[in-house]
Design a protein around this motif. Structure first.
Motif, PDB file in Angstrom:
ATOM      1  N   ALA A 149     -10.808  -7.223  -7.000  1.00 22.84           N
ATOM      2  CA  ALA A 149     -10.922  -5.936  -7.052  1.00 22.84           C
ATOM      3  C   ALA A 149     -11.234  -5.341  -5.561  1.00 22.84           C
ATOM      4  N   TRP A 150      -9.943  -4.121  -5.312  1.00 28.63           N
ATOM      5  CA  TRP A 150      -9.825  -3.977  -4.055  1.00 28.63           C
ATOM      6  C   TRP A 150      -9.572  -2.456  -3.956  1.00 28.63           C
ATOM      7  N   GLY A 151     -10.372  -1.619  -3.076  1.00 29.34           N
ATOM      8  CA  GLY A 151     -10.190  -0.361  -3.070  1.00 29.34           C
ATOM      9  C   GLY A 151      -9.649   0.122  -1.419  1.00 29.34           C
ATOM     10  N   PHE A 152      -8.814   1.045  -1.652  1.00 28.76           N
ATOM     11  CA  PHE A 152      -7.853   1.405  -0.333  1.00 28.76           C
ATOM     12  C   PHE A 152      -8.168   2.906   0.019  1.00 28.76           C
ATOM     13  N   PRO A 153      -8.565   3.236   0.909  1.00 22.62           N
ATOM     14  CA  PRO A 153      -8.991   4.863   1.322  1.00 22.62           C
ATOM     15  C   PRO A 153      -7.626   5.482   1.928  1.00 22.62           C
ATOM     16  N   LEU A 154      -6.705   5.128   1.466  1.00 22.38           N
ATOM     17  CA  LEU A 154      -5.516   5.629   2.049  1.00 22.38           C
ATOM     18  C   LEU A 154      -4.813   7.249   1.614  1.00 22.38           C
ATOM     19  N   GLY A 186       3.146  -2.325  -8.787  1.00 22.51           N
ATOM     20  CA  GLY A 186       2.282  -3.312  -8.738  1.00 22.51           C
ATOM     21  C   GLY A 186       2.613  -4.431  -7.976  1.00 22.51           C
ATOM     22  N   ASP A 187       3.922  -4.864  -8.108  1.00 24.71           N
ATOM     23  CA  ASP A 187       3.992  -6.267  -7.253  1.00 24.71           C
ATOM     24  C   ASP A 187       3.874  -6.122  -5.809  1.00 24.71           C
ATOM     25  N   HIS A 188       4.256  -4.800  -5.187  1.00 21.13           N
ATOM     26  CA  HIS A 188       4.077  -4.722  -3.729  1.00 21.13           C
ATOM     27  C   HIS A 188       2.954  -5.198  -3.181  1.00 21.13           C
ATOM     28  N   LEU A 189       1.772  -5.185  -3.875  1.00 25.76           N
ATOM     29  CA  LEU A 189       0.486  -5.766  -3.230  1.00 25.76           C
ATOM     30  C   LEU A 189       0.684  -7.071  -2.648  1.00 25.76           C
ATOM     31  N   PHE A 190       1.646  -7.937  -3.387  1.00 24.35           N
ATOM     32  CA  PHE A 190       1.753  -9.452  -3.377  1.00 24.35           C
ATOM     33  C   PHE A 190       3.039  -9.725  -2.242  1.00 24.35           C
ATOM     34  N   PHE A 191       3.689  -8.907  -1.812  1.00 29.17           N
ATOM     35  CA  PHE A 191       4.835  -9.224  -0.985  1.00 29.17           C
ATOM     36  C   PHE A 191       4.258 -10.031   0.009  1.00 29.17           C
ATOM     37  N   ASP A 192       5.300 -10.827   0.778  1.00 22.86           N
ATOM     38  CA  ASP A 192       5.061 -11.563   1.916  1.00 22.86           C
ATOM     39  C   ASP A 192       5.755 -11.203   3.227  1.00 22.86           C
ATOM     40  N   GLY A 243       6.978  -5.620  12.767  1.00 19.42           N
ATOM     41  CA  GLY A 243       6.464  -4.916  14.100  1.00 19.42           C
ATOM     42  C   GLY A 243       5.461  -3.764  14.063  1.00 19.42           C
ATOM     43  N   ALA A 244       4.871  -3.881  12.680  1.00 19.75           N
ATOM     44  CA  ALA A 244       4.016  -2.787  12.381  1.00 19.75           C
ATOM     45  C   ALA A 244       2.645  -2.884  13.345  1.00 19.75           C
ATOM     46  N   ALA A 245       2.413  -1.830  13.518  1.00 22.99           N
ATOM     47  CA  ALA A 245       0.997  -1.798  14.501  1.00 22.99           C
ATOM     48  C   ALA A 245      -0.262  -2.329  13.774  1.00 22.99           C
ATOM     49  N   ASN A 246      -1.049  -2.874  14.227  1.00 22.81           N
ATOM     50  CA  ASN A 246      -2.501  -2.919  13.851  1.00 22.81           C
ATOM     51  C   ASN A 246      -2.456  -3.735  12.549  1.00 22.81           C
ATOM     52  N   VAL A 247      -1.696  -4.533  12.247  1.00 28.49           N
ATOM     53  CA  VAL A 247      -1.724  -5.236  11.117  1.00 28.49           C
ATOM     54  C   VAL A 247      -1.947  -6.972  11.566  1.00 28.49           C
ATOM     55  N   ASN A 248      -3.081  -7.471  11.657  1.00 27.29           N
ATOM     56  CA  ASN A 248      -3.242  -8.710  12.182  1.00 27.29           C
ATOM     57  C   ASN A 248      -3.767  -9.752  10.978  1.00 27.29           C
ATOM     58  N   ASN A 249      -4.514  -9.135  10.140  1.00 31.22           N
ATOM     59  CA  ASN A 249      -4.854 -10.353   9.152  1.00 31.22           C
ATOM     60  C   ASN A 249      -4.348  -9.726   7.645  1.00 31.22           C
ATOM     61  N   LEU A 250      -5.000 -10.777   6.611  1.00 30.60           N
ATOM     62  CA  LEU A 250      -4.463 -10.167   5.285  1.00 30.60           C
ATOM     63  C   LEU A 250      -4.944  -9.247   4.755  1.00 30.60           C
ATOM     64  N   ARG A 251      -6.149  -8.625   5.253  1.00 29.93           N
ATOM     65  CA  ARG A 251      -6.783  -7.455   4.914  1.00 29.93           C
ATOM     66  C   ARG A 251      -6.079  -6.242   5.497  1.00 29.93           C
ATOM     67  N   ASP A 252      -5.535  -6.371   6.640  1.00 29.34           N
ATOM     68  CA  ASP A 252      -4.318  -5.215   7.078  1.00 29.34           C
ATOM     69  C   ASP A 252      -3.005  -5.282   6.244  1.00 29.34           C
ATOM     70  N   PHE A 253      -2.801  -6.524   6.070  1.00 28.83           N
ATOM     71  CA  PHE A 253      -1.501  -6.552   5.495  1.00 28.83           C
ATOM     72  C   PHE A 253      -1.381  -6.148   4.163  1.00 28.83           C
ATOM     73  N   THR A 255      -3.269  -3.854   2.789  1.00 29.86           N
ATOM     74  CA  THR A 255      -3.606  -2.304   2.987  1.00 29.86           C
ATOM     75  C   THR A 255      -2.148  -1.836   3.235  1.00 29.86           C
ATOM     76  N   ALA A 256      -1.560  -2.302   4.179  1.00 28.25           N
ATOM     77  CA  ALA A 256      -0.150  -1.840   4.539  1.00 28.25           C
ATOM     78  C   ALA A 256       0.872  -1.747   3.083  1.00 28.25           C
ATOM     79  N   LEU A 257       0.666  -2.988   2.504  1.00 32.19           N
ATOM     80  CA  LEU A 257       1.548  -2.808   1.233  1.00 32.19           C
ATOM     81  C   LEU A 257       0.946  -1.531   0.410  1.00 32.19           C
ATOM     82  N   ALA A 258      -0.265  -1.614   0.312  1.00 36.85           N
ATOM     83  CA  ALA A 258      -0.713  -0.562  -0.624  1.00 36.85           C
ATOM     84  C   ALA A 258       0.008   1.012  -0.390  1.00 36.85           C
TER      85      ALA A 258
END
Length: 275
Positions: A149-154, A186-192, A243-253, A255-258
């Motif tokens: 259950a994930w929420g994103f303030p984007l 919805g598939d984008h949230l799980f891209f690698d 090369g995306a900035a400030n993407v260091n962990n899976l949460r960052d990742f 969130t960027a996919l969202a």
């Protein structure tokens, strides 16, 4: 004078036209959100089923590349695209018959949004947390099931929307009507990978993060647990950031996919701009 339906304000008018037509914008989550993402589509064999997929859509604009505005909706609405769709976002009547090659929309925090097809409870949930995207669901592999259950303030503006076969924006037919789908992927949230066109869907790394919470492995994968997974600890060739900035962990990742879930007429693309 042109009329905007659905209670939205028409803020721009073209000075003249040889005719007019109508345009309806819808949103749709496709089978991946409405039904499931099957195991054969994941590189590591998981099946994902959403039970909720909320997005707040607003700032819909129809214009041309010279800046002439045909129509604009200033409000925002919350949609649950897990529910059967497509569902209407906005309808514009009597727009000048022409090709309007600059269509854009935003997925924004639901500060003052109204309900589209979402419940009042869901609208209030997004408002309370400042989220624009919220998803709930399960991932299953063999006998293992993980909840999320994930929420994103984007706040993301999707500009220059185009479809490879249908062209840029929308062509308003003289005396006719056109329907344009704002498709949610919805598939984008799980891209690698954040950039590669060869990105694959994976869930193994998400599932493994479950044990990192204060409760230990409790069957729910939280964003807080994903934040503890450093991307450099994951298998080589997976979770590339391009090369995306400030993407260091899976949460960052994730969130960027969202920010990439917004599409146009199915497989059409827009240029997402962070705000």
């Amino acid at each position: 004078m042109k009329k905007l339906m659905m209670g939205l304000g028409l803020l721009g008018l073209a000075a003249c036209s040889t005719g007019s037509g109508d345009v309806t914008f819808t949103t749709y989550g496709e089978d991946y959100i409405e039904k499931e993402i099957p195991a054969e589509d994941f590189a590591d064999g998981w099946t994902v089923k959403y039970s909720k997929f909320l997005v707040t859509i607003g700032e819909l604009k129809v214009a041309d590349h010279q800046g002439e505005l045909a129509a604009e909706s200033a409000g925002a609405k919350v949609f649950d695209v897990h529910k059967p769709g497509p569902v209407t976002v906005a309808s514009f009547t009597s727009l000048p018959a022409s090709t309007w090659d600059e269509v854009s929309y935003a997925i924004v925090p639901a500060v003052s949004a109204e309900a589209g097809n979402a419940s009042a409870e869901d609208v209030n949930l997004l408002k309370a947390h400042g989220w624009s995207v919220y998803v709930e669901g399960t991932a299953t592999k063999a006998s293992v099931t993980k909840r999320f259950a994930w929420g994103f303030p984007l706040n993301t503006l999707y500009e220059h929307c185009a479809h490879p076969d249908l062209g840029d924006g929308v062509t308003v037919p003289n005396g006719g009507a056109e329907t344009v789908q704002l498709t949610i992927h919805g598939d984008h949230l799980f891209f690698d990978d954040l950039q590669s066109s060869d990105a694959k869907m994976r869930f193994d790394a998400f599932a493994a993060a479950d044990r990192l919470g204060v409760q230990g492995a409790d069957g729910e994968v939280t964003l807080e647990e994903l934040a503890q997974v450093d991307l450099t600890d994951l298998p080589s060739g997976q979770y590339g950031t391009g090369g995306a900035a400030n993407v260091n962990n899976l949460r960052d990742f994730v969130t960027a996919l969202a920010r990439t879930v917004g599409h146009f007429r199915g497989e059409g693309e827009c240029s997402p701009r962070i705000r």
